[in-house]
Enzyme design. Structure first.
Site, PDB file in Angstrom:
ATOM      1  N   ALA A   4     109.714 108.576  60.104  1.00  0.00           N
ATOM      2  CA  ALA A   4     110.507 107.754  58.747  1.00  0.00           C
ATOM      3  C   ALA A   4     110.696 108.950  57.628  1.00  0.00           C
ATOM      4  O   ALA A   4     110.324 110.089  57.781  1.00  0.00           O
ATOM      5  CB  ALA A   4     109.372 106.885  58.274  1.00  0.00           C
ATOM      6  N   LYS A   5     111.522 108.399  56.686  1.00  0.00           N
ATOM      7  CA  LYS A   5     111.765 109.359  55.490  1.00  0.00           C
ATOM      8  C   LYS A   5     112.122 108.272  54.462  1.00  0.00           C
ATOM      9  O   LYS A   5     112.530 107.273  54.300  1.00  0.00           O
ATOM     10  CB  LYS A   5     113.183 110.149  55.848  1.00  0.00           C
ATOM     11  CG  LYS A   5     113.090 111.453  55.018  1.00  0.00           C
ATOM     12  CD  LYS A   5     111.859 112.278  55.727  1.00  0.00           C
ATOM     13  CE  LYS A   5     111.796 113.657  54.871  1.00  0.00           C
ATOM     14  NZ  LYS A   5     110.934 114.721  55.489  1.00  0.00           N
ATOM     15  N   GLY A   6     111.916 108.864  52.986  1.00  0.00           N
ATOM     16  CA  GLY A   6     112.211 108.185  51.954  1.00  0.00           C
ATOM     17  C   GLY A   6     112.583 109.218  50.852  1.00  0.00           C
ATOM     18  O   GLY A   6     112.508 110.332  50.888  1.00  0.00           O
ATOM     19  N   VAL A  62     113.295 104.590  55.003  1.00  0.00           N
ATOM     20  CA  VAL A  62     113.816 104.395  56.373  1.00  0.00           C
ATOM     21  C   VAL A  62     112.860 104.644  57.529  1.00  0.00           C
ATOM     22  O   VAL A  62     112.336 105.711  57.335  1.00  0.00           O
ATOM     23  CB  VAL A  62     115.037 105.246  56.525  1.00  0.00           C
ATOM     24  CG1 VAL A  62     115.609 105.073  58.200  1.00  0.00           C
ATOM     25  CG2 VAL A  62     116.173 105.062  55.561  1.00  0.00           C
TER      26      VAL A  62
END
Length: 365
Positions: free
Chosen positions: A120-122, A75
């Site tokens: 962001a992050k994942g 994201v």
């Protein structure tokens, strides 16, 4: 009322209001703050949703020759200040709203400390302890290949998070190298942070998060009239962040008395040696069975006590609370952090939890 303004923006964007939804809790704080600061409505609309939400499904060959299908996320919330930046989390409970909330917090953190980076992050829905090292490597490489069009040194830079480490970052970078032209292979070292030193990593990166928490305590404890050598503390989790926090606080004179992780909880009123425990966990994979402390259990009356057998439900609930982002919609206020709990977990204080803390006259740090 700022809460109404927040709900108005969310309703315009089609949110179905759910006070227990982690993303709505986090973005609600952001939108309410923007309202207080008189930020324009178009800015609040932009911040209310990520720019990109990438969901991938990818097969991985397991050690027994069979294949499993895994779900992964990346994201990208906002990149107005610079490339997207944020960790990759491996955990069986990772979900889209969870990752979205963490991406928002990365945007906020980058902005607050004036870094030229976005948020962001994942993550991948997997229990990293339930797969072998070879399976973890294949999973990481397949996930990287699935999102390789969405990451890059000038676009989106992943990092370690819960369930990932320097080795996983090295696998990601090595995989990414194979997707760029030969004259750009050097970009592999720049596509992730948190790499091993041998692969261009930074000295001090391993202890950085724990060090940051201790720096916060350096500022906070004097305001509470406390010194490190006057304090005792407990830790939830004893991986990279928890173990370094324990060692650094111990170096300042504080006493570690209790630790919880995925294997259970331990207690020693006289103090637990943080370095010895770190060495034990590195070898055994968890705090359970540590000889210099007693196992902590809980009876039906919710009192915590050493000895006996069984599992500690409160420990499990608290671990879930830490990972998922705090008290949700007023759930389990007795397990929420109180005064002096700095909260190293990202998304630590959600809206419902904050209200519960105020009802308990707790202070938020």
């Amino acid at each position: 009322m700022t809460a109404f303004a927040s709900e108005s923006v969310q309703a315009e964007l089609g949110f179905r209001y759910d006070p227990g939804d982690l993303y709505q809790q986090v973005i609600g704080h952001v939108l309410s703050s923007a309202e207080i600061l008189n930020q324009p409505r178009h800015l609040r609309l932009i911040m209310a949703q990520p720019k990109n939400e990438v969901i991938v499904h990818f097969p991985v060959k397991m050690d027994d020759g069979d294949y499993k299908l895994f779900k992964g996320y990346r994201v990208q919330h906002n990149n107005i200040l610079g490339p997207y930046k944020g960790g990759i989390r491996y955990h069986q409970d990772v979900g889209l709203d969870h990752v979205k909330a963490l991406a928002v917090l990365m945007t906020m953190k980058s902005g607050l400390v004036r870094l030229p980076l976005g948020g962001a992050k994942g993550g991948v829905q997997v229990d990293p302890r339930a797969v072998s090292e070879d399976e973890l490597m294949r999973l990481t490489r397949r996930f990287t290949s699935a999102i390789e069009d969405n990451i890059g040194p000038d676009h989106d830079i992943p990092a370690p998070d819960v369930g990932t480490n320097a080795q996983i970052m090295a696998w990601m970078a090595d995989t990414y190298i194979n997707f760029v032209p030969g004259h750009q292979r050097w970009l592999g070292q720049a596509v992730v942070t948190g790499k091993p030193l041998e692969f261009g990593g930074s000295f001090g990166r391993e202890k950085a998060t724990g060090q940051g928490l201790v720096f916060v305590l350096d500022e906070m404890l004097p305001e509470l009239g406390l010194r490190f050598d006057q304090t005792t503390f407990s830790l939830i989790g004893y991986g990279n962040v928890g173990s370094w926090t324990g060692r650094l606080m111990q170096d300042r004179g504080a006493k570690l008395k209790a630790v919880m992780d995925h294997t259970g909880a331990i207690l020693n009123e006289r103090g637990i040696d943080a370095l010895t425990l770190a060495q034990y966990v590195a070898f055994k994979g968890g705090v359970a069975g540590f000889a210099d402390a007693e196992r902590v259990l809980q009876d039906a009356g919710r009192s915590i006590h050493p000895g006996g057998s069984g599992t500690d439900d409160r420990c499990a609930a608290r671990r879930d609370y830490e990972l998922q982002g705090g008290c949700r919609g007023g759930q389990r206020p007795d397990d929420a952090p109180g005064p002096g709990d700095p909260g190293r977990a990202r998304g630590h204080g959600a809206a419902g939890g904050a209200m519960q803390l105020r009802r308990r006259d707790g202070e938020l740090y």
